[in-house]
Design a protein around this motif. Structure first.
Motif, mmCIF file in Angstrom:
data_model
loop_
_atom_site.group_PDB
_atom_site.id
_atom_site.type_symbol
_atom_site.label_atom_id
_atom_site.label_comp_id
_atom_site.label_asym_id
_atom_site.label_seq_id
_atom_site.Cartn_x
_atom_site.Cartn_y
_atom_site.Cartn_z
ATOM 1 N N SER A 197 0.888 -1.341 -0.017
ATOM 2 C CA SER A 197 -0.045 -0.039 0.023
ATOM 3 C C SER A 197 0.906 1.101 -0.008
ATOM 4 N N GLU A 198 0.284 2.342 -0.427
ATOM 5 C CA GLU A 198 0.958 3.431 -0.213
ATOM 6 C C GLU A 198 1.176 4.021 1.020
ATOM 7 N N GLY A 229 0.620 5.928 4.760
ATOM 8 C CA GLY A 229 -0.534 6.779 5.150
ATOM 9 C C GLY A 229 -1.854 6.407 4.995
ATOM 10 N N THR A 230 -1.896 5.061 4.472
ATOM 11 C CA THR A 230 -3.471 4.527 4.090
ATOM 12 C C THR A 230 -4.188 4.014 5.179
ATOM 13 N N GLY A 231 -3.415 3.788 6.085
ATOM 14 C CA GLY A 231 -3.913 3.024 7.428
ATOM 15 C C GLY A 231 -3.917 1.473 7.505
ATOM 16 N N ALA A 232 -3.251 1.130 6.088
ATOM 17 C CA ALA A 232 -2.887 -0.468 5.983
ATOM 18 C C ALA A 232 -1.671 -0.666 6.781
#
Ligand code: CA
Ligand code: CA
Ligand code: CA
Ligand code: CA
Ligand code: CA
Ligand code: CA
Ligand code: CA
Ligand code: CA
Ligand code: CA
Ligand code: CA
Ligand code: CA
Ligand code: CA
Lengths: 203, 203, 203, 203, 203, 203
Positions: free
Chosen positions: B34-35, B37-40
């Protein structure tokens, strides 16, 4: 149909196609974000989804989380809010990978604010790199789409040969678009990004 | 085949070989980040993987996390992003340890940005120290690789004797490379690290 | 055997002994640490370990975490990294408490950087205070060790009487060392701590 | 018996009594703390403990966590370290509430540094307020204690009547102490708190 | 009975009533808080409680957490400590909603420091808003209470009609108080809040 | 009925309608928030709710978390407190999606402080976008509502045709309101928001 009554009248809802014991059916994938600061976080999946369909949702979400820049969507909104994917009806068990394109489309619609075109339905498995993989039940799904007033159906390119088995009459009035990558799905299914409203100059 | 259509046309995808009830088959392991800062966060495994295959993924990930310096990959990207390993097709249950080399290769490809060579397929269990341990179904896997247009197949060194049972015709046009350590796999399967683009001087 | 080919040629690998339906067998316990800052944390156990064997791993880890000063190992490295214990082969289910000494040795080897002597194999349950408790299958384990080229086998002191049932020939060329505390195991199995390299003075 | 060989020669080990299919048996409860800063936290329970016995461990731990001041033990050490309770032998399933007093004693011994007297064994359920509740198998437990060289056995006060069924010979040489509160258990089973070593003055 | 021997001689213990296969029985609900800074947190439920009874405990806890001001109890003590609810005997499975009032009373007793009156027992389901809902086995519970020396029994108002089926003799010497809201239970069952000790003036 | 005795006399309680083996029944959904700083967080669901009904609760909660501004409720109170949804009676298993409107109404009542009108009951599945979807058992539910003294029943618009099968006598004295969106439910079921109390001026 009153446009306000359409299921896709808000961003975050996409129209999919399923096969049940009784033939094809239209299903809606609903995606929602909580407002920031409500204590919600992570991903919630509802609609009595089976193992494979839950994995489809995880794949859709990872795809979106990995392609935010390219898709011009604000994936950082996923960081401090909860995201919820629901597939009504709530009491009907559902499974299988073919809602992958629909889930991806619902998420991108939600995060971009672009509504899904009400006349478009879709079916297809999505891989983690965005490939659209083949599914079953093309004929039943097309019948169900037509019965529901859908005029454009997106199917996996690798299912194109299945169209030979579909009676001519079914395809009348239906535009079937074979797609190989989920980017094509998004391009065909989503309305354009909203522009700043034109100013009306009164001179 | 159009190079853009190849499954391995993006970093993070490696070509493995499996044995099913119906003979050998090619499978793709897809890895994605994931990029930030996406919470992943953490690891997501999909593709209806069985217990042993999930453990293979954990071993591959630990191997990578423990050898970042040596492999010259940025393992710190794993800290603030989610990593996802998927093996299509989504509805087909899969199990066994023989995709270990493929998972390790997909992860190193993803983190290094080096694509996997499209003509290379591989099979082999990996231990936590990177040993390539023997697997079953060498003959069926070679047949499947050949049918899929693969020209180089990496197999465990301890499976070298199994080649005696493979008909001559199968091996024609196939380069089979026995490997004992996953470092050899990475060297043979990955394209070279990208260099800074040459500047074209126009005088 | 090429020293580089030995399983114990890196710190973190210890040679154990198991009993299977088909007699004794040598097994390797592999311990690995992730590099700091990769997002890994906690403990990962793989190798299709049963309940009892997973508990053995927890006991080994707690023993190490409680005796870092005494063992002169840097247990604080466990705080910001993930630790992984794996027992190949990945698809073979394993259970029982007798790998306790092997797991403890692999962990101390990993954290101290001291390799395990390649000629030493071991078997024994470990209690939380480091006691070595008796196990079964001494005869089969000694046979398997000998077949694998092992020359020193560590067994629990409380299994010493079992040596009476082992044919003379088996014990020829094998040094069997009964141990009562895991500290003895570590002393016998680990190579000495590395010293600063001697400087060669050229006058 | 060499004092160093005694299981209770370190703080954190207490001697309990169990009933098995084959009569009574002595069991040892081992409690251990990790050193601070090793990443360990929470509670680990091992020894193939059943549901009821795991709850006994939780009750013992809550009792200790709620009575640190009264017991003059440093319960704050539990905050930044992992605590582990183990009951060898590792492969033998165990269940039932009667090790409650033993678990509480092992924990208080660990946290106070006071060893458990080697000649004392104990049995009894503990409630969350420290009540010692009755258990079964008094006769078999006394026999097992005697056979193991134990000279003092602590039993629940509400089991005192069961002593009538114990043959005279068994009680010869055994001091049986009925207890109603776990504080009595601790007073009878633990050695006194260590004092500062006397200084030897040489004038 | 020696007051010190009473189960309710410390705050946090309340007397409930249960129905078993063998008639009614008295049961005690014990609530305990860890001291701050011991690493304990959250809620622990023990006593082999079934699903429904575990939910009763959650309801009691939520009721208390939502009514701290009104009940004048320091619910913030729940934030940095672990709370534990236990129902002896530890090996006896228990289920059903009728201990709801008893669990709520034990928690309020614990957090207020007000002991539960030793002569009072109670039975009743509690809703999340504090309603006392009807339960079964009134007759057997009253018999058990009387046999245990209880003189006041609190029952749900909606069970008042069940008293017609209770033989006169049973009710002799028993005060039965029907209650509709758990606030009434607390008022009847808890001793008054402790006041500052009177100063003895010596002139 | 004494207004104080009504289940809906506090905010957070809404009246639903269920179908059981024995006909229709009234059920109450109770929602509660813990006070801040009690260590509670997340969502607790009790009442022996089945999978589908637990998902209904998650949908209701996500709907509320995503529409706080529009509904003028303080969803940020959900961030630092625990929220609990309970459906008495505690021992009766319940399932199905038809309490969706009731759960949403109870949550909005709780967070807005607006009580639910005591004469209103409701039934209907809710989708994540607030659509009210059809349910079963309209006739039995109306009978149960009437028997309980309810005078207004909210049903899904798509169930309007079911009213043809309801005997005339049942509908006498009942106002049945078909609704298509949960916003209509909230408008019809909740009492108006409290205003600042009028000041009485005495001149
Ligand atoms: Ca499944
Ligand atoms: Ca579909
Ligand atoms: Ca399995
Ligand atoms: Ca493979
Ligand atoms: Ca087991
Ligand atoms: Ca072993
Ligand atoms: Ca059990
Ligand atoms: Ca015992
Ligand atoms: Ca149950
Ligand atoms: Ca009760
Ligand atoms: Ca279900
Ligand atoms: Ca309902």
């Amino acid at each position: 149909q009153d446009p306000e009554e359409r299921r896709t009248s808000v961003p975050g809802v996409a129209t999919g196609l399923a096969v049940t014991g009784a033939g094809g059916d239209v299903l809606f994938v609903e995606a929602a974000l909580s407002e920031p600061g409500t204590g919600a976080q992570g991903v919630t999946l509802t609609g009595q989804l089976g193992d494979v369909m839950k994995e489809s949702a995880q794949i859709a979400l990872s795809y979106v989380r990995g392609h935010g820049k390219e898709l011009r969507i604000s994936t950082e909104r996923l960081a401090d809010r909860g995201v919820h994917l629901h597939v009504p009806a709530g009491a009907v068990p559902k499974d299988g990978p073919s809602a992958g394109v629909t889930m991806t489309t619902a998420l991108v619609s939600l995060l971009s604010g672009r509504k899904v075109r009400p006349e478009v339905a879709m079916t297809g498995e999505v891989s983690l790199t965005g490939r659209v993989l083949p599914i079953g039940g093309v004929k039943q799904k097309l019948l169900a789409a037509k019965a529901a007033g859908i005029t454009t159906v997106l199917i996996p390119q690798r299912n194109e040969a299945d169209l030979d088995d579909v009676p001519e009459g079914v395809l009348d009035g239906l535009t079937v678009r074979p797609v190989a990558d989920v980017r094509e799905v998004l391009e065909l299914a989503l309305t354009p990004a909203a522009k700043a409203p034109e100013k009306v100059l009164v001179a």
